[in-house]
Design an enzyme around this catalytic site. Structure first.
Site, PDB file in Angstrom:
ATOM      1  N   GLY A   1      92.319  44.085 124.090  1.00  0.00           N
ATOM      2  CA  GLY A   1      93.762  43.845 124.085  1.00  0.00           C
ATOM      3  C   GLY A   1      94.344  44.173 125.441  1.00  0.00           C
ATOM      4  CB  SER A   2      97.812  44.723 126.539  1.00  0.00           C
ATOM      5  OG  SER A   2      98.196  45.929 125.910  1.00  0.00           O
TER       6      SER A   2
ATOM      7  CE  LYS B   1      96.334  46.741 114.092  1.00  0.00           C
ATOM      8  NZ  LYS B   1      96.969  45.489 114.528  1.00  0.00           N
TER       9      LYS B   1
ATOM     10  CD  GLU C   1      96.191  39.897 131.232  1.00  0.00           C
ATOM     11  OE1 GLU C   1      96.523  40.951 130.658  1.00  0.00           O
ATOM     12  OE2 GLU C   1      95.100  39.333 131.057  1.00  0.00           O
TER      13      GLU C   1
ATOM     14  CD  GLN D   1     102.518  48.573 127.894  1.00  0.00           C
ATOM     15  OE1 GLN D   1     102.444  47.434 127.413  1.00  0.00           O
ATOM     16  NE2 GLN D   1     103.653  49.211 128.011  1.00  0.00           N
TER      17      GLN D   1
ATOM     18  CB  CYS E   1      91.146  38.632 128.738  1.00  0.00           C
ATOM     19  SG  CYS E   1      89.646  38.383 127.845  1.00  0.00           S
TER      20      CYS E   1
HETATM   21  C1  UN1 Z   1      89.147  36.459 125.753  1.00  0.00           C
HETATM   22  O1  UN1 Z   1      89.957  35.804 126.374  1.00  0.00           O
HETATM   23  O2  UN1 Z   1      89.493  37.561 125.237  1.00  0.00           O
HETATM   24  O3  UN1 Z   1      84.873  33.116 128.268  1.00  0.00           O
HETATM   25  C2  UN1 Z   1      87.754  36.047 125.476  1.00  0.00           C
HETATM   26  C3  UN1 Z   1      85.792  32.764 127.547  1.00  0.00           C
HETATM   27  C4  UN1 Z   1      85.618  32.898 126.057  1.00  0.00           C
HETATM   28  C5  UN1 Z   1      86.032  34.254 125.592  1.00  0.00           C
HETATM   29  C6  UN1 Z   1      87.367  34.727 126.080  1.00  0.00           C
HETATM   30  N1  UN1 Z   1      84.250  32.666 125.731  1.00  0.00           N
HETATM   31  O4  UN1 Z   1      86.844  32.308 127.978  1.00  0.00           O
END
Ligand code: UN1
Length: 496
Positions: A226-227, A174, A381, A229, A282
């Site tokens: 994902g987040s 998904k 964040e 939350q 992230c």
């Molecule tokens: C992400 O932001 O979910 O190290 C992954 C990095 C990438 C992967 C990021 N190779 O920024």
């Protein structure tokens, strides 16, 4: 209107059972790319049934043969890299050089996990009795549910799909609702590489589709990125019915710059880690923790560099930064500008939408100065092109600031002092640590993931990336042909 983006269930591209659809948009132009099948519980049930059925043969397919399919996946991804990257840029906005990199991560992972087809290492160890043999094997689990975000529409799913497949599992996937078309083209690669029908199924739609997957009794493992939350909700629901869950969630990553750092290297790394992918990784750098001595020159150079970034449609090779993914993201980032001002932070540059662009969810690269420990913009964040600058007096203070957030994904330090670098490696409490390099750019052969609120102790990628998708089976073979068990148990009782 372009063709409907369909679900892929049991080897067929199908509309949703209800016939409902939603649209996928280009965030740079706000134009509709395509209508998309909007799934419901009936679609998820059908996908899980197809996966269960396909699992019966896939788990028995020798792993080296499974690996050969993964190698074909790698080849097809390489052949289609440009089309996939272009579609990805259109669907989620990051610039074309970055979307090429996104596809490349999946190619790398496909070769890496294809090779696992001839490894999938377990181990043997000596056992207590004569004429007896012991070994531990990695076994498949069954049907795996994958829930992935829009910011790495191919790379992140590849970190889950490829290890899950090589280990002999079947999948229901998904993807993020902002990138269904890219996800569908990624799945088509597996179909064209000869993956048997039903081994990989795709269900498109919003968060509730993920929910059906999380609560479905036929799905043994959930791997979620994902987040925080959403991730924690997934965790609680899945745990209540005894599922294994792997979570990769938020980050509040920092680059530390000490007085002795190489200024040019630091400026370049900070710029790309903070503003690359429009800050929507992230792993993005959202805090700069800088020692007082170097701060004035560093900040001046950063303002200069941020001012020079060209915003626009990511398909244009000269553009440095694309839009945010959607209206909601734009509202969230804008909201943090208000919060920052309210907290007394100084906006050095940016802080608003570019005035010369009337379409697209663009936001200027933004630098906050005078940020103090504990402020919301230092702790939360933001997931946009926003960098908070925190001034510190010493390396010890810098490390404390770095570690003082609820997340623990990535951190970095710029210094020319080898002793300082090694102390930082020892004391930074994130899952990924960089020395003289930005906080992004993790490679697929090493564990990826974070401490504290970033995850639940699991890691993706590398050898340990198989852990989410395998169960250990310990096997004892007694080839003595006589009763030994009674004897050892009796000895233990006597000695104990
Ligand atoms: C992400 O932001 O979910 O190290 C992954 C990095 C990438 C992967 C990021 N190779 O920024």
């Amino acid at each position: 209107m372009p063709d409907l983006v369909r679900n892929f269930i049991g080897g067929e591209w199908v509309e949703s059972r209800s016939g409902a659809t939603f649209n996928t948009y280009n965030p740079a132009t706000e134009e509709v790319i395509a209508p998309v099948a909007q799934s419901g519980s009936a679609d998820v049930n059908a996908a899980v049934d197809a996966a269960k059925e396909a699992y019966k043969n896939w788990r028995l397919t020798p792993a080296p043969r499974r690996g050969e399919i993964l190698f074909r996946v790698a080849q097809l991804l390489a052949e289609r890299k440009e089309q996939l990257a272009s579609l990805m840029t259109q669907e989620m906005g990051k610039i074309i050089s970055e979307t090429r990199g996104d596809v490349q991560e999946a190619i790398d992972m496909a070769y890496y996990m294809g090779g696992e087809g001839r490894r999938l290492m377990g181990y043997t160890a000596p056992v207590e009795m004569p004429n007896k043999f012991g070994m531990a094997l990695r076994d498949s689990v069954g049907v795996i549910g994958l829930i992935t975000p829009w910011n790495f529409p191919i790379a992140v799913p590849s970190w889950k799909i490829l290890p899950a497949l090589i280990a002999g599992n079947a999948i229901v996937f998904k993807p993020g609702e902002d990138t269904p078309a890219t996800a569908a083209e990624f799945v088509r690669v597996f179909q064209d590489a000869g993956l048997p029908p039903g081994v990989l199924n795709l269900v498109l739609g919003a968060g509730e589709v993920g929910d059906f997957l999380v609560t479905h009794q036929g799905v043994r493992v959930i791997s979620f990125t994902g987040s925080t939350q959403t991730g924690l909700k997934v965790y609680a629901k899945a745990a209540s019915i005894g599922k294994k869950v792997s979570l990769e969630m938020g980050g509040k990553n920092a680059i530390i710059v000490l007085d002795d750092a190489n200024l040019d290297l630091a400026v370049d790394a900070i710029t790309w880690s903070a503003f690359g992918t429009t800050g929507q990784r992230c792993t993005a750098t959202s805090r700069l923790i800088v020692q007082s001595g170097i701060k004035p020159q560093l900040v001046e150079a950063l303002v200069e560099k941020a001012r020079g970034l060209k915003l626009g449609n990511g398909l244009d090779e000269s553009v440095n930064m694309g839009p945010l993914v959607n209206q909601k993201a734009l509202e969230k980032v804008s909201g943090y500008i208000k919060i920052a001002k309210h907290e007394g932070v100084k906006v050095l540059i940016g802080g608003e939408r570019p005035s010369d662009m009337d379409k697209g969810f663009f936001f200027q690269p933004t630098l906050f100065d005078g940020v103090e420990r504990g402020m919301r913009v230092e702790q939360e964040e933001i997931f946009g092109p926003v960098l908070s600058i925190v001034e510190v007096g010493s390396m010890e203070e810098a490390i404390e600031v770095n570690n003082g957030v609820a997340y623990g994904l990535s951190s970095s330090i710029f210094t020319e002092n080898v002793n300082a670098a090694f102390r930082a490696i020892r004391d930074l409490t994130t899952g990924i640590v960089y020395i003289n390099h930005g906080t992004t750019g993790a490679e697929i052969q090493f564990p990826f993931g974070g401490t504290r609120g970033t995850g639940n102790g699991m890691r993706e990628a590398g050898q340990v990336g198989l852990d989410s998708f395998t169960e250990w089976k310990s096997v004892y073979v007694d080839y003595s042909g006589r009763l030994q068990r009674a004897q050892i148990d009796t000895e233990r009782i006597l000695n104990g």
